[in-house]
Design a protein around this motif. Structure first.
Motif, PDB file in Angstrom:
ATOM      1  N   ASP A 128       0.818  -1.205   0.000  1.00  0.00           N
ATOM      2  CA  ASP A 128       0.000   0.000   0.000  1.00  0.00           C
ATOM      3  C   ASP A 128       0.857   1.262   0.000  1.00  0.00           C
ATOM      4  OD1 ASP A 128      -2.254  -1.605   0.107  1.00  0.00           O
ATOM      5  OD2 ASP A 128      -2.523  -1.394   2.275  1.00  0.00           O
ATOM      6  N   LEU A 129       2.120   1.129   0.405  1.00  0.00           N
ATOM      7  CA  LEU A 129       3.058   2.258   0.430  1.00  0.00           C
ATOM      8  C   LEU A 129       4.349   1.826  -0.277  1.00  0.00           C
ATOM      9  CD1 LEU A 129       2.556   3.438   4.142  1.00  0.00           C
ATOM     10  CD2 LEU A 129       1.496   4.389   2.084  1.00  0.00           C
ATOM     11  N   PRO A 130       4.312   1.664  -1.599  1.00  0.00           N
ATOM     12  CA  PRO A 130       5.450   1.094  -2.327  1.00  0.00           C
ATOM     13  C   PRO A 130       6.721   1.937  -2.272  1.00  0.00           C
ATOM     14  CG  PRO A 130       3.796   1.938  -3.846  1.00  0.00           C
ATOM     15  CD  PRO A 130       3.179   1.970  -2.491  1.00  0.00           C
ATOM     16  N   GLU A 131       6.603   3.202  -1.919  1.00  0.00           N
ATOM     17  CA  GLU A 131       7.803   4.044  -1.853  1.00  0.00           C
ATOM     18  C   GLU A 131       8.761   3.602  -0.756  1.00  0.00           C
ATOM     19  OE1 GLU A 131       4.428   6.442   0.170  1.00  0.00           O
ATOM     20  OE2 GLU A 131       4.672   4.878  -1.358  1.00  0.00           O
ATOM     21  N   HIS A 132       8.289   2.778   0.181  1.00  0.00           N
ATOM     22  CA  HIS A 132       9.157   2.304   1.260  1.00  0.00           C
ATOM     23  C   HIS A 132       9.834   0.970   0.935  1.00  0.00           C
ATOM     24  CE1 HIS A 132       7.850   5.634   3.553  1.00  0.00           C
ATOM     25  NE2 HIS A 132       6.650   5.162   3.870  1.00  0.00           N
ATOM     26  N   CYS A 133       9.513   0.357  -0.193  1.00  0.00           N
ATOM     27  CA  CYS A 133      10.162  -0.909  -0.571  1.00  0.00           C
ATOM     28  C   CYS A 133      11.637  -0.644  -0.864  1.00  0.00           C
ATOM     29  CB  CYS A 133       9.493  -1.515  -1.798  1.00  0.00           C
ATOM     30  SG  CYS A 133       7.741  -1.915  -1.569  1.00  0.00           S
ATOM     31  N   ARG A 134      12.498  -1.536  -0.380  1.00  0.00           N
ATOM     32  CA  ARG A 134      13.944  -1.351  -0.573  1.00  0.00           C
ATOM     33  C   ARG A 134      14.626  -2.577  -1.194  1.00  0.00           C
ATOM     34  NH1 ARG A 134      12.252   2.919   0.747  1.00  0.00           N
ATOM     35  NH2 ARG A 134      13.213   4.478   2.158  1.00  0.00           N
ATOM     36  N   GLU A 135      14.135  -3.751  -0.916  1.00  0.00           N
ATOM     37  CA  GLU A 135      14.723  -4.975  -1.475  1.00  0.00           C
ATOM     38  C   GLU A 135      13.591  -5.753  -2.139  1.00  0.00           C
ATOM     39  OE1 GLU A 135      16.915  -9.137  -0.128  1.00  0.00           O
ATOM     40  OE2 GLU A 135      16.828  -7.479   1.297  1.00  0.00           O
ATOM     41  N   GLY A 136      13.474  -5.593  -3.464  1.00  0.00           N
ATOM     42  CA  GLY A 136      12.317  -6.166  -4.139  1.00  0.00           C
ATOM     43  C   GLY A 136      11.048  -5.589  -3.551  1.00  0.00           C
ATOM     44  N   PRO A 137      10.099  -6.430  -3.150  1.00  0.00           N
ATOM     45  CA  PRO A 137       8.836  -5.915  -2.594  1.00  0.00           C
ATOM     46  C   PRO A 137       8.894  -5.587  -1.108  1.00  0.00           C
ATOM     47  CG  PRO A 137       8.737  -8.295  -2.766  1.00  0.00           C
ATOM     48  CD  PRO A 137      10.065  -7.895  -3.355  1.00  0.00           C
ATOM     49  N   TYR A 138      10.062  -5.778  -0.471  1.00  0.00           N
ATOM     50  CA  TYR A 138      10.146  -5.649   0.984  1.00  0.00           C
ATOM     51  C   TYR A 138      10.821  -4.336   1.397  1.00  0.00           C
ATOM     52  CZ  TYR A 138       9.382 -10.650   0.448  1.00  0.00           C
ATOM     53  OH  TYR A 138       8.888 -11.884   0.072  1.00  0.00           O
ATOM     54  N   PRO A 139      10.370  -3.731   2.507  1.00  0.00           N
ATOM     55  CA  PRO A 139       9.189  -4.103   3.294  1.00  0.00           C
ATOM     56  C   PRO A 139       7.908  -3.634   2.608  1.00  0.00           C
ATOM     57  CG  PRO A 139      10.211  -2.154   4.246  1.00  0.00           C
ATOM     58  CD  PRO A 139      11.085  -2.586   3.105  1.00  0.00           C
ATOM     59  N   PHE A 140       6.902  -4.498   2.610  1.00  0.00           N
ATOM     60  CA  PHE A 140       5.608  -4.087   2.088  1.00  0.00           C
ATOM     61  C   PHE A 140       4.679  -3.761   3.254  1.00  0.00           C
ATOM     62  CE2 PHE A 140       5.275  -8.777   2.206  1.00  0.00           C
ATOM     63  CZ  PHE A 140       4.109  -8.950   2.941  1.00  0.00           C
ATOM     64  N   VAL A 141       3.701  -2.917   2.977  1.00  0.00           N
ATOM     65  CA  VAL A 141       2.773  -2.431   4.001  1.00  0.00           C
ATOM     66  C   VAL A 141       1.353  -2.768   3.579  1.00  0.00           C
ATOM     67  CG1 VAL A 141       1.882  -0.410   5.226  1.00  0.00           C
ATOM     68  CG2 VAL A 141       4.315  -0.519   4.604  1.00  0.00           C
ATOM     69  N   ARG A 142       0.597  -3.286   4.526  1.00  0.00           N
ATOM     70  CA  ARG A 142      -0.812  -3.582   4.288  1.00  0.00           C
ATOM     71  C   ARG A 142      -1.640  -2.899   5.376  1.00  0.00           C
ATOM     72  NH1 ARG A 142      -0.243  -5.455   0.993  1.00  0.00           N
ATOM     73  NH2 ARG A 142       0.083  -7.689   0.950  1.00  0.00           N
ATOM     74  N   LYS A 143      -2.386  -1.870   5.023  1.00  0.00           N
ATOM     75  CA  LYS A 143      -3.279  -1.234   5.990  1.00  0.00           C
ATOM     76  C   LYS A 143      -4.460  -2.171   6.268  1.00  0.00           C
ATOM     77  CE  LYS A 143      -2.216   3.415   4.295  1.00  0.00           C
ATOM     78  NZ  LYS A 143      -2.782   4.628   3.635  1.00  0.00           N
ATOM     79  N   VAL A 144      -4.785  -2.316   7.544  1.00  0.00           N
ATOM     80  CA  VAL A 144      -5.902  -3.171   7.956  1.00  0.00           C
ATOM     81  C   VAL A 144      -6.852  -2.323   8.797  1.00  0.00           C
ATOM     82  CG1 VAL A 144      -6.600  -5.280   9.131  1.00  0.00           C
ATOM     83  CG2 VAL A 144      -4.381  -5.183   7.969  1.00  0.00           C
ATOM     84  N   GLY A 145      -8.035  -2.101   8.265  1.00  0.00           N
ATOM     85  CA  GLY A 145      -8.985  -1.258   8.963  1.00  0.00           C
ATOM     86  C   GLY A 145      -8.423   0.127   9.190  1.00  0.00           C
ATOM     87  N   ALA A 146      -8.866   0.759  10.286  1.00  0.00           N
ATOM     88  CA  ALA A 146      -8.388   2.095  10.610  1.00  0.00           C
ATOM     89  C   ALA A 146      -7.350   2.095  11.722  1.00  0.00           C
ATOM     90  CB  ALA A 146      -9.572   2.974  11.033  1.00  0.00           C
ATOM     91  N   GLY A 147      -7.083   0.903  12.312  1.00  0.00           N
ATOM     92  CA  GLY A 147      -6.256   0.890  13.505  1.00  0.00           C
ATOM     93  C   GLY A 147      -4.973   0.101  13.440  1.00  0.00           C
ATOM     94  N   ALA A 148      -4.651  -0.490  12.284  1.00  0.00           N
ATOM     95  CA  ALA A 148      -3.460  -1.341  12.237  1.00  0.00           C
ATOM     96  C   ALA A 148      -2.875  -1.374  10.828  1.00  0.00           C
ATOM     97  CB  ALA A 148      -3.795  -2.761  12.700  1.00  0.00           C
ATOM     98  N   ALA A 149      -1.641  -1.826  10.748  1.00  0.00           N
ATOM     99  CA  ALA A 149      -0.998  -2.119   9.471  1.00  0.00           C
ATOM    100  C   ALA A 149      -0.071  -3.305   9.672  1.00  0.00           C
ATOM    101  CB  ALA A 149      -0.219  -0.916   8.943  1.00  0.00           C
ATOM    102  N   VAL A 150      -0.005  -4.153   8.671  1.00  0.00           N
ATOM    103  CA  VAL A 150       0.910  -5.293   8.668  1.00  0.00           C
ATOM    104  C   VAL A 150       2.078  -4.944   7.757  1.00  0.00           C
ATOM    105  CG1 VAL A 150       1.186  -7.724   8.060  1.00  0.00           C
ATOM    106  CG2 VAL A 150      -0.943  -6.932   9.116  1.00  0.00           C
ATOM    107  N   VAL A 151       3.294  -5.210   8.229  1.00  0.00           N
ATOM    108  CA  VAL A 151       4.509  -4.913   7.472  1.00  0.00           C
ATOM    109  C   VAL A 151       5.255  -6.221   7.236  1.00  0.00           C
ATOM    110  CG1 VAL A 151       6.643  -3.573   7.379  1.00  0.00           C
ATOM    111  CG2 VAL A 151       4.641  -2.649   8.598  1.00  0.00           C
ATOM    112  N   GLY A 152       5.515  -6.558   5.978  1.00  0.00           N
ATOM    113  CA  GLY A 152       6.191  -7.804   5.648  1.00  0.00           C
ATOM    114  C   GLY A 152       7.659  -7.588   5.347  1.00  0.00           C
ATOM    115  N   LEU A 153       8.519  -8.358   6.011  1.00  0.00           N
ATOM    116  CA  LEU A 153       9.961  -8.361   5.779  1.00  0.00           C
ATOM    117  C   LEU A 153      10.387  -9.734   5.285  1.00  0.00           C
ATOM    118  CD1 LEU A 153      11.196  -6.620   9.058  1.00  0.00           C
ATOM    119  CD2 LEU A 153      10.901  -5.542   6.826  1.00  0.00           C
ATOM    120  N   CYS A 154      11.566  -9.800   4.682  1.00  0.00           N
ATOM    121  CA  CYS A 154      12.133 -11.084   4.264  1.00  0.00           C
ATOM    122  C   CYS A 154      13.474 -11.289   4.936  1.00  0.00           C
ATOM    123  CB  CYS A 154      12.293 -11.139   2.742  1.00  0.00           C
ATOM    124  SG  CYS A 154      12.917 -12.739   2.166  1.00  0.00           S
ATOM    125  N   SER A 155      13.566 -12.330   5.754  1.00  0.00           N
ATOM    126  CA  SER A 155      14.835 -12.717   6.384  1.00  0.00           C
ATOM    127  C   SER A 155      15.353 -14.032   5.831  1.00  0.00           C
ATOM    128  CB  SER A 155      14.655 -12.850   7.902  1.00  0.00           C
ATOM    129  OG  SER A 155      13.726 -13.888   8.216  1.00  0.00           O
TER     130      SER A 155
END
Length: 284
Positions: A128-155
């Motif tokens: 949802d905020l692709p400007e913050h991606c640094r390594e391929g698609p990571y970190p990606f952001v997923r807004k959930v409702g009005a109170g949370a967001a999920v952030v995906g990293l790759c280790s």
């Protein structure tokens, strides 16, 4: 808000029926543990168990479902396909589902080179905020409702040899994560950061050595306090370390489909903070 978190589901192909020439030497080395060691037997019902977890997530009316890696035993197409089928309709909607790869999902250089994980789950990596991606698609952001967001990293990284499963996030992703944390568009939201490898052991020590997360301390320093949680797998034990002013909540989902230990976390978010979690055993 309610989040369901599982990990290390390890859907496992019938390796006895596969020709050795197709497996490659890395998978050959895994066969004694898979077959003689009983690992394949322990995950024999993993497809049914994963499907049951996905079904319970829908029945609990969870706002989002999170799987923090190791969908497969050794990154075969048939294993990825079985994982996607077990998740069913849930996996079609990135607004409802986050899945990241674990070290077993990049088990061979070939699996990484052809993007085998992305072939089945790449549609979930759009941010949802692709400007913050640094390594391929990571970190990606997923807004959930009005109170949370999920952030995906790759280790998850291809190990030099099987058994050396250390992970690292890397400077680029950590810089992207710092930008996510500071983004005013996410102010007032709890941030649930999903990574495969564990920053801390079940005893609360830094996870180090050949199976740990090399930059786990740096990750935790970026995420102080109860606004933040790190959701991970890799260590096959289910545990929670509560947030402190210096670090986030940490939820280890264990191995959600391992016979006799089936289960997952139900994590609660209220008022832009992670307020706790409940371990849910699965009746099988």
């Amino acid at each position: 808000m309610r989040f369901v978190h599982c990990s290390d589901v390890h859907l496992t192909a019938d390796y006895r029926g596969l020709p050795l020439r197709r497996l490659g030497w890395r998978r050959w080395l895994a066969l004694p543990e898979l077959l003689a060691g009983g690992r394949a037997q322990a995950y024999r019902r993993a497809p049914q168990t994963l499907a049951a977890i996905a079904r319970e997530a829908r029945e609990h009316a969870a706002d989002h479902f999170i799987l923090s890696g190791d969908l497969t035993a050794c990154a075969l197409d048939s294993e990825f396909n079985a994982a996607r089928e077990a998740l069913g309709a849930l996996v079609e909607d990135r607004g409802r589902c986050t899945v990241i790869p674990g070290n077993h999902d990049v088990y061979t250089p070939g699996s990484l080179r052809v993007g085998r994980f992305e072939r089945y789950f790449g549609h979930l990596l759009e941010s949802d905020l692709p400007e913050h991606c640094r390594e391929g698609p990571y970190p990606f952001v997923r807004k959930v409702g009005a109170g949370a967001a999920v952030v995906g990293l790759c280790s998850a990284r291809v190990p030099p040899v099987p058994g050396i499963s250390q992970g690292f996030i890397g400077r680029a992703q950590l810089e992207g994560l710092a930008a996510v944390v500071a983004d005013p568009r996410l102010a007032g939201r709890a941030l649930l950061v999903v990574v495969h490898h564990a920053p801390l052991t079940p005893r609360g020590e830094l996870a180090a050595g050949p199976w740990g997360l090399r930059d786990g301390a740096a990750l935790c320093q970026l995420l102080p306090g109860p606004r933040h949680a790190v959701l991970h797998g890799h260590i096959h034990r289910r545990f929670h370390h509560a947030a402190t002013p210096e670090r986030p909540h940490l939820f280890g989902a264990g191995s959600s489909t391992f016979a006799g230990h089936e289960g997952y976390w139900v994590i609660q978010v209220e008022g832009g903070r992670v307020t706790g979690g409940r371990m849910q055993e699965l009746a099988v």
